[in-house]
Design an enzyme around this catalytic site. Sequence first.
Site, short mmCIF file in Angstrom:
data_model
loop_
_atom_site.label_atom_id
_atom_site.label_comp_id
_atom_site.label_asym_id
_atom_site.label_seq_id
_atom_site.Cartn_x
_atom_site.Cartn_y
_atom_site.Cartn_z
N CYS A 104 1.07 -1.16 0.00
CA CYS A 104 0.11 0.02 0.29
C CYS A 104 0.88 1.31 -0.07
O CYS A 104 0.47 2.09 -0.52
CB CYS A 104 -0.85 0.10 1.18
SG CYS A 104 -1.93 -1.29 1.34
N CYS B 267 15.35 12.26 44.70
CA CYS B 267 13.98 11.49 44.82
C CYS B 267 13.20 11.72 44.06
O CYS B 267 12.96 12.89 43.39
CB CYS B 267 13.71 11.38 46.43
SG CYS B 267 12.76 9.91 46.55
N ASP C 299 9.50 -16.93 14.02
CA ASP C 299 9.51 -17.08 12.76
C ASP C 299 10.95 -17.83 12.15
O ASP C 299 11.78 -17.74 12.85
CB ASP C 299 9.62 -15.73 11.96
CG ASP C 299 9.76 -15.79 10.46
OD1 ASP C 299 9.09 -16.36 9.93
OD2 ASP C 299 10.69 -15.01 10.22
#
Length: 825
Positions: free
Chosen positions: A73, A142, A520
């Site tokens: 696309c 802190c 994969d």
Amino acid sequence: MQDEANCCSHSQSIKSTQEADSCCSSKSTMKEADGAEKPHCCNSHDQKVTIASSNTIEERKEFRVHGMDCPACAKTIEKGLTALRDIVDVKVNYSTAKMQVTANNADAFIPIENEMKRLGYSIEPINQNNNIKIYNIEGMDCGSCAKSIENHFNTHPSVQNVSVNFSTGKMKIEHTSSVEEMISEVSKIGYKASLHSKNQPLQLNKGNKESGLIIMSSLLIAFGFIGSFTGVSALMSALLYATAMVISGYKPVKSAFYAIKSRSLDMNVLMSAAAIGAALIGEWLEGATVIWLFAIGNFLQTKSIERTRNSIRNLMDLAPPEAWVKVNAEIMKKPVEEISIGDTIIVKPGDKIPLDGEIIRGESSVNQAPITGESIPVDKEQGDTVYAGTINENGSLEIKVSKLVEDTTISKIIHLVEEAQEQKAPTEAFVDRFASIYTPIVFILALAVMVLPPFLGFGTWGEWFYKGLELLVVACPCALVISTPVAIVSAIGNAAKNGVLIKGGTFLETAGSINTIAFDKTGTLTEGKPKVSEMKALNVTEEELLSIAVTLENYSTHPIAKAIVDHANEKGIQAKNGELFKNIVGKGIQATIDGTLFYAGNPKLFTEMNISLENVKKHVQEIQNKGKTVVMIGTQHQVIGLIAVSDPIRETTASVLKTLKYSGVNQTVMLTGDHEGTAKMIASEAKVNRYFAELLPEDKVDIIKKLQNEGRKTAMVGDGINDAPALATADLGIAMGGAGTDTAMETADIVLMADHLDQLPHTIKLSRKALTIIKQNIWFSIIIKIIALVFIFPGWLTLWMAVLSDTGAALIVILNALRLLKFKE
């Protein structure tokens, strides 16, 4: 192979446009034809570039694209918009859904929206506010300090939005006033600010000055204490204690004033109240000791925290600030900021490579450890890519620059890691919410303890006032608040140095709870580079068979075709003269060679042509049983030979998966588009627990969901492009080979910069260790607070012991978290 040939395989060529974009100053001006200056604003992330040769101005805009289903696309959009009038360039990134358009004039952007609708997509401009700036903040002790700064600026009229991150020491703020005013405003609260710069040198903490004040206070307290036993008047001792309180307490009291003004209840307020309260009831020694211990604790905490911050900042020193540039026959040294894409730089043996680029002359071994974590140098030659910050071990190299200094891989790593450190993990967010409730409750309880018991006749005012002061100190949740962020920053820093990008505390925590990893196959468990492993010639010689095969496959971009061509080149076999080439989608290719029509493809192609396969069926079965892919070569009448192509498993795959199982990953799964025979063979070699074959990309998503439905916390490992849907579906997406792929660095939750899995076990173990240390810190902080609270009412806890329990616990928590910086397998 199906998973090698899917429609998204070409998306590696789509480069990220996000980093290439920069916005011009909102105060810049441009000249009209009459010479008058016309102000313009670039708040819409536009970039105006003057082209000196033609005196025209190019404009660049960035858009978010909706409706893209596949990288194909992106190509469609690029082609469609490039055809529009006055559009110079279009770059679309499918993974980030971003589009960058460059045009000759502003009017050229008008038809883009309609054209996108016609193509079937929608867009929206991406705006960037130039009023947002980042400052480095020094002096925060802190997490509550960060909250106080935020609260202070939230009341400032010129500030629209502010976020302060204690772990990284940075403030991101959107304001309309000047930088100088913001820096001045920070100094009022008791901290030091400086505008953050990418190339800013490391700031050394003002340790000498602070340590000097602490030593002076300790001497005054010691003289006062000794004097009380040697006949020195009580007034003189009190004066020494008071002086020590002023020296050590100036900064916290100043910060406390602005915290109260901003309606914050931070540690400075609580400690200042405790010290002043002790002085009011005549406990000068207690008051001086409280503020002195608080100063020591803050000093040690700040020093320790700086180690975690510098673990990432030191990456900035990896790439040299200057480079030797070749201009015609002359070589000159230039700052890297002045070097452009396409310039040629010279890197001598032993030097660091200053910019990303491609070698155009020379060969060498390059130490890529700063980028990929690989300790063994990689051999590089002409055509290979090299990265900024890596070290040229031997051999002089000429490199064509491919990226500007701000776009190099090392710059992206630093940027991504700093962003990751600024994101709060779920545990950190929970602890912050708990602290925001705990602190005011204990503060109100302290006030009640000071007033109610003596008012009701239980004990003296002085006795209960002292207990109330102790409660004020105990109300400070510093150790608890700091317990998580320091551990996360340390772990992310450790991972970055080992070639792994963890994009936030959320993903670090998720990685620590993963029990199933899906891989994969192609390019992940295997090398991703198919090779010809065997040939079977029928009625022709092997040389003739390979010559015909390479003629057919020369014009194909398929990985299997490339393997055959490479094999022929290695053997020195020349292609024949072919013509009338035609691609047969999903099956193979055909061409006419010396008047005869030849085919190369899978068995399905020849079956559909009604060519008998009886004489090769046994050979095909044997090849497929070995997990290899068969390429048949033949004519319209017969098969003349078989070529077996296989994608070999990586050397380290089996050992990596074995190590993962020892790390607590009890199930490994392989996903592939290959047929059953190949999948079974690779699964056996890799020793995975389960495998799924003949999968389309959308099928991989279904398998991930199936594993999750089984109650498994699942990670997916892929290349970050073809497996994007599965990576997004998994509880954790891990992309491999990020050093060469911009998209992988943007899509996944964790990125392995090297093109192999070797660092994956380290990542899982590091994440589990981080979770363990976070739990240790949280429980330790809570137990210390409970003990302190219990010891207050019997009178066993003194005020200085309460301070020591708070600052001491915070320091222990930090040191425990710092162990993650040095963690190794």
